[in-house]
Design a protein around this motif. Structure first.
Motif, mmCIF file in Angstrom:
data_model
loop_
_atom_site.group_PDB
_atom_site.id
_atom_site.type_symbol
_atom_site.label_atom_id
_atom_site.label_comp_id
_atom_site.label_asym_id
_atom_site.label_seq_id
_atom_site.Cartn_x
_atom_site.Cartn_y
_atom_site.Cartn_z
ATOM 1 N N ALA A 234 0.828 -1.218 0.000
ATOM 2 C CA ALA A 234 0.000 0.000 0.000
ATOM 3 C C ALA A 234 0.857 1.261 0.000
ATOM 4 O O ALA A 234 0.472 2.307 -0.536
ATOM 5 N N GLY A 235 2.070 1.169 0.580
ATOM 6 C CA GLY A 235 2.960 2.322 0.626
ATOM 7 C C GLY A 235 3.446 2.766 -0.739
ATOM 8 O O GLY A 235 3.900 3.908 -0.909
ATOM 9 N N ALA A 236 3.354 1.882 -1.749
ATOM 10 C CA ALA A 236 3.790 2.248 -3.099
ATOM 11 C C ALA A 236 2.932 3.373 -3.666
ATOM 12 O O ALA A 236 3.432 4.257 -4.371
ATOM 13 N N VAL A 237 1.627 3.344 -3.348
ATOM 14 C CA VAL A 237 0.725 4.396 -3.837
ATOM 15 C C VAL A 237 1.130 5.737 -3.234
ATOM 16 O O VAL A 237 1.259 6.749 -3.941
ATOM 17 N N THR A 238 1.364 5.742 -1.924
ATOM 18 C CA THR A 238 1.758 6.985 -1.249
ATOM 19 C C THR A 238 3.086 7.500 -1.788
ATOM 20 O O THR A 238 3.262 8.712 -1.963
ATOM 21 N N ILE B 228 -7.536 5.981 -3.898
ATOM 22 C CA ILE B 228 -6.363 6.666 -4.466
ATOM 23 C C ILE B 228 -6.773 8.046 -4.980
ATOM 24 O O ILE B 228 -6.096 9.051 -4.726
ATOM 25 N N ASN B 229 -7.900 8.111 -5.690
ATOM 26 C CA ASN B 229 -8.373 9.398 -6.229
ATOM 27 C C ASN B 229 -8.700 10.391 -5.118
ATOM 28 O O ASN B 229 -8.587 11.608 -5.301
ATOM 29 N N GLU B 230 -9.111 9.860 -3.965
ATOM 30 C CA GLU B 230 -9.452 10.735 -2.827
ATOM 31 C C GLU B 230 -8.219 11.066 -1.978
ATOM 32 O O GLU B 230 -8.354 11.678 -0.918
ATOM 33 N N ARG B 231 -7.021 10.636 -2.442
ATOM 34 C CA ARG B 231 -5.762 10.891 -1.734
ATOM 35 C C ARG B 231 -5.775 10.344 -0.298
ATOM 36 O O ARG B 231 -5.202 10.938 0.619
ATOM 37 N N LYS B 232 -6.403 9.181 -0.094
ATOM 38 C CA LYS B 232 -6.453 8.587 1.230
ATOM 39 C C LYS B 232 -5.063 8.063 1.604
ATOM 40 O O LYS B 232 -4.302 7.594 0.746
ATOM 41 N N PRO B 233 -4.696 8.131 2.893
ATOM 42 C CA PRO B 233 -3.364 7.664 3.307
ATOM 43 C C PRO B 233 -3.237 6.138 3.229
ATOM 44 O O PRO B 233 -4.215 5.416 3.038
ATOM 45 N N THR B 234 -1.991 5.683 3.417
ATOM 46 C CA THR B 234 -1.658 4.261 3.281
ATOM 47 C C THR B 234 -2.536 3.366 4.147
ATOM 48 O O THR B 234 -2.991 2.312 3.702
ATOM 49 N N LEU B 235 -2.782 3.780 5.399
ATOM 50 C CA LEU B 235 -3.543 2.933 6.327
ATOM 51 C C LEU B 235 -4.945 2.641 5.807
ATOM 52 O O LEU B 235 -5.459 1.536 5.969
ATOM 53 N N PHE B 236 -5.587 3.644 5.182
ATOM 54 C CA PHE B 236 -6.934 3.447 4.633
ATOM 55 C C PHE B 236 -6.899 2.447 3.480
ATOM 56 O O PHE B 236 -7.769 1.577 3.371
ATOM 57 N N ILE B 237 -5.890 2.600 2.601
ATOM 58 C CA ILE B 237 -5.775 1.699 1.440
ATOM 59 C C ILE B 237 -5.514 0.270 1.913
ATOM 60 O O ILE B 237 -6.123 -0.686 1.419
#
Length: 570
Positions: free
Chosen positions: A431-435, A527-536
Motif C-alpha cells: 500500500a505504501g507504493a501508492v503513497t 487513491i483518487n481521494e488521496r487517502k493515506p496508506t492505512l486506509f488503502i
C-alpha cells in the motif's frame, strides 16, 4: 537462423551444429534450457538424446586435438596428483594424468575455454595439454584424490598463505607501479588464493563476498541467507595483490584507486556458470570490493518456483499477462524484487512480444529480451533510455526502479499508450507504493488509471531441516504476533538447534513473504481521494489481501521459519 546468430552459441553447441547432430533452432532450445536450469550444455545434449556421452566426448576430443581416456583404468602416481592444487581440481573438475618437468596433461569432461587455459598456466607454470574423460568418472576420481572440500578448505587456505605472504610483499615504490601490481596480481599464489575464496563462497551458497581493508586488518566476509560470516582473514599486506587480482579478472583499471569502479566477471566454479558483479569503493585504507554472486543454478527464474500461495500465483499470472498497465514489486534492497520481475518477464517472453528492460546494472542475461544498462556517467539515465524505448515499438518494458517524477511520468505515459510496464519501488509494504508515487507529485487519477497491482515482498531465512525442533511459543511472542493460543490450536513453532549442515546457525536457505495488492475499483476510489496508506491497506484487507505479517504467521505454523525471523522482517 542467420550465421551471425549461430556465432552467439556456446562452443559446445557450435560444435554440435557443425557435426550435424542438431540444427540451429534445436541449439537455441538447449541454450535457453541451460540458462533456465543452470545444467551444463553437454549434459543437456546427452539427456535430450542428440548424442551419447561417448559420441560427444569423441567430438570434443577431435575438436581439441586430444584423445579420450578411460580414467578408472589409469594408475596415476601421487607425485603427479600433487602438482595440481586441490582447489583448482575441484573448481574446474579436472585432474592430472601425467607430467614432465615443463608440461602437464589434465583430464577434462568438456571444452576448455582460452581464459581457463591461461588461468591454469599461471597457477601451474607449465605447458598444458588435455585428454577427455567421462564426467562421472572424473567427478568420482577428483573426490577420491582431492577429498571433501568441507574438511579441507580451511587447511588449504592456511597452506596457501605461506606462499602468498612470501610473494605478496610490494615496496612502497612498487605499490604505485601499475606493471608491478599487475605482475603481483597474476602470481600463482594470488591466483590460487582468489580462486579458492570464490570456490568456498559459491559452494557455501554466498550471495555476496566482501573484501574489506582496514588500518591493521584485511577481512573477507560472505553473506549467506542474508547474514554475514567472516572467513579466516589473510595478512593485511595481502590486500593490494588480492584486490588487484579481482580487478584484473573484472577488466578494471588496477592503477586507479581514487574513484569507484564497477565490472563483471564470468567464471565456472564447481562446474557451475557464475556471474560476479564487482563494485570497488575507495576507502581510507584501500579499496573495499564487494562481489555479488549471480548463480543461475541457485536462482530460479520461473514464476511458479518463487513460493507464492496458490491463489496469489493465479492472480499474479493474470496480471502479468495483461496488455497494458503498471505492475510494481516493492521491498528493501536484497528482497528478491529483480528475481520476481525477471520471472514475470520470462513467463511472457514469447516470439510475438517485444520486451525491453532498463536496469542498473543488468543482473541476468535473458535470451529474447533487449536489456539496456543504465549508466549516468555516459548520460544513459532512466528517463533518457525510457524515452528511447517508446520509439522502439515495445510491448512490455521493465524499469529497474521508479526513482523520480520524470521516470514515473514516462512509465504512466507508456501504460496509457498500450504498454505493460514492470518496475520496483523501495517501500515497506504494497500500500505504501501508492503513497510514494503521490509523494513524487504524480497525480492520483493517473496512478488509479494505470496501476494494476503491487507485490510487496521480503526474504526470510528458513529453519534448517536437519536440526529442526518444535517448541511451544511463550506468551510474549504470541502477543507480539497478535495471536491467541486458540488461533494456533496447539500447533508448535519450530527453531533450528544448529548443526554442521547450517554452520550452527539453525537456518538454511531463504523463502519469500508476500502481500499482493490488486488495484480494484474500491482501491482506485481511495487513491483518487488521496487517502493515506492505512486506509488503502485496511480496504485491501477487507477485500481479502493477506499482509506480509499474516503470510509470515502461515510460514511459522507450517514449520518453514521462526517467529524471530517474521518479527524481524514484518
Amino acid at each position: 537462423m542467420s550465421a551471425d546468430t549461430v556465432q552467439q552459441f556456446d562452443p559446445v553447441l557450435d560444435l554440435a551444429i557443425s557435426n550435424g547432430i542438431m540444427d540451429a533452432q534445436q541449439a537455441q532450445d538447449i541454450q535457453e534450457e541451460h540458462v533456465r536450469s543452470g545444467k551444463p550444455l553437454h549434459t543437456l545434449i546427452v539427456d535430450m538424446g542428440f548424442a551419447t556421452e561417448d559420441e560427444l566426448l569423441s567430438m570434443m576430443a577431435a575438436y581439441q586435438g586430444c584423445e579420450v581416456v578411460n580414467l578408472p583404468d589409469l594408475e596415476i602416481p601421487q607425485e603427479v596428483l600433487r602438482i595440481l592444487p586441490a582447489s583448482v581440481a575441484r573448481t574446474y573438475n579436472m585432474m592430472p594424468v601425467s607430467c614432465t618437468p615443463g608440461a602437464i596433461t589434465l583430464a577434462t569432461s568438456t571444452l576448455v575455454e582460452p581464459h581457463v587455459v591461461d588461468e591454469l598456466m599461471f597457477v601451474l607454470t607449465r605447458d598444458i595439454s588435455f585428454v577427455m574423460a567421462k564426467e562421472g568418472d572424473l567427478t568420482a576420481r577428483v573426490s577420491q584424490y582431492y577429498g571433501d572440500e568441507s574438511e579441507t578448505v580451511a587447511d588449504m587456505l592456511s597452506d596457501l598463505e605461506g606462499d602468498l605472504e612470501q610473494d605478496a610483499t610490494l615496496t612502497a615504490e612498487e605499490a604505485l607501479d601499475e606493471k608491478a601490481i599487475e605482475a603481483q596480481a597474476k602470481a600463482a599464489p594470488v591466483v590460487k588464493y582468489v580462486s579458492l575464496v570464490l570456490y568456498e563462497a559459491v559452494t557455501n551458497r554466498a550471495s555476496d563476498i566482501h573484501f574489506e581493508p582496514y588500518e591493521k586488518d584485511f577481512r573477507i566476509r560472505y553473506r549467506v541467507d542474508g547474514a554475514l560470516y567472516e572467513m579466516k582473514p589473510p595478512s593485511r599486506r595481502m590486500a593490494l595483490p588480492i584486490i588487484s587480482r579481482i580487478k584484473v579478472m573484472a577488466g578494471l583499471n588496477i592503477a586507479e584507486r581514487r574513484v569507484p569502479q564497477d565490472g563483471r566477471i564470468a567464471i565456472v566454479v564447481a562446474r557451475r556458470h557464475i556471474d560476479l558483479r564487482v563494485s570497488c569503493l575507495p576507502t581510507q585504507f584501500g579499496e573495499s570490493v564487494v562481489l555479488r554472486v549471480l548463480d543461475r543454478s541457485v536462482v530460479s527464474l520461473d514464476l511458479e518456483n518463487l513460493g507464492f500461495p496458490e491463489e496469489m500465483f493465479e492472480q499474479i499470472t493474470m496480471d502479468v499477462e495483461k496488455p497494458n498497465g503498471i505492475f510494481i514489486v516493492t521491498g528493501p534492497t536484497g528482497s528478491g524484487k529483480t528475481t520476481t520481475l525477471y520471472s514475470a518477464l520470462r513467463r511472457i517472453n514469447t516470439i510475438d512480444q517485444k520486451l525491453l528492460t532498463a536496469e542498473e546494472p543488468v543482473e541476468y542475461d535473458i535470451d529474447g529480451i533487449i536489456q539496456v544498462p543504465i549508466n549516468p556517467l555516459t548520460g544513459n539515465t532512466f528517463p533518457k533510455v525510457l524515452r528511447a524505448f517508446l520509439r522502439q515499438d515495445p510491448d512490455v518494458m521493465m524499469i529497474g526502479e521508479i526513482r523520480d517524477l520524470e521516470t514515473a511520468q514516462i512509465a504512466i505515459q507508456a501504460s496509457l499508450t498500450g504498454h505493460l510496464v514492470f518496475s520496483t519501488l523501495h517501500t515497506n509494504d504494497s500500500a505504501g507504493a501508492v503513497t510514494r508515487l503521490v509523494d513524487m507529485d504524480v497525480q492520483p487519477y493517473l496512478i488509479s488509471s494505470t496501476l494494476e497491482a503491487v507485490l510487496g515482498q521480503r526474504l526470510i531465512r528458513t529453519v534448517c531441516a536437519n536440526c529442526k525442533e518444535p517448541l511451544e511459543p511463550d506468551d510474549e511472542t504470541l502477543v507480539r504476533l497478535e495471536l491467541t493460543r486458540d488461533q494456533i490450536n496447539g500447533k508448535p513453532f519450530y527453531y533450528g538447534r544448529g548443526c554442521s549442515m547450517c554452520n550452527n546457525t539453525g537456518y538454511k536457505g531463504r523463502k519469500g513473504l508476500f502481500e499482493y495488492l490488486r488495484i480494484s475499483e474500491p482501491i482506485r476510489e481511495l487513491i483518487n481521494e488521496r487517502k493515506p496508506t492505512l486506509f488503502i491497506k485496511a480496504k485491501a484487507r477487507e477485500l481479502g489481501m493477506r499482509t506480509m505479517r499474516e503470510d509470515g504467521i502461515r510460514n511459522i505454523l507450517d514449520g518453514y521459519t521462526t517467529s524471530t525471523e517474521v518479527l524481524r522482517y514484518t
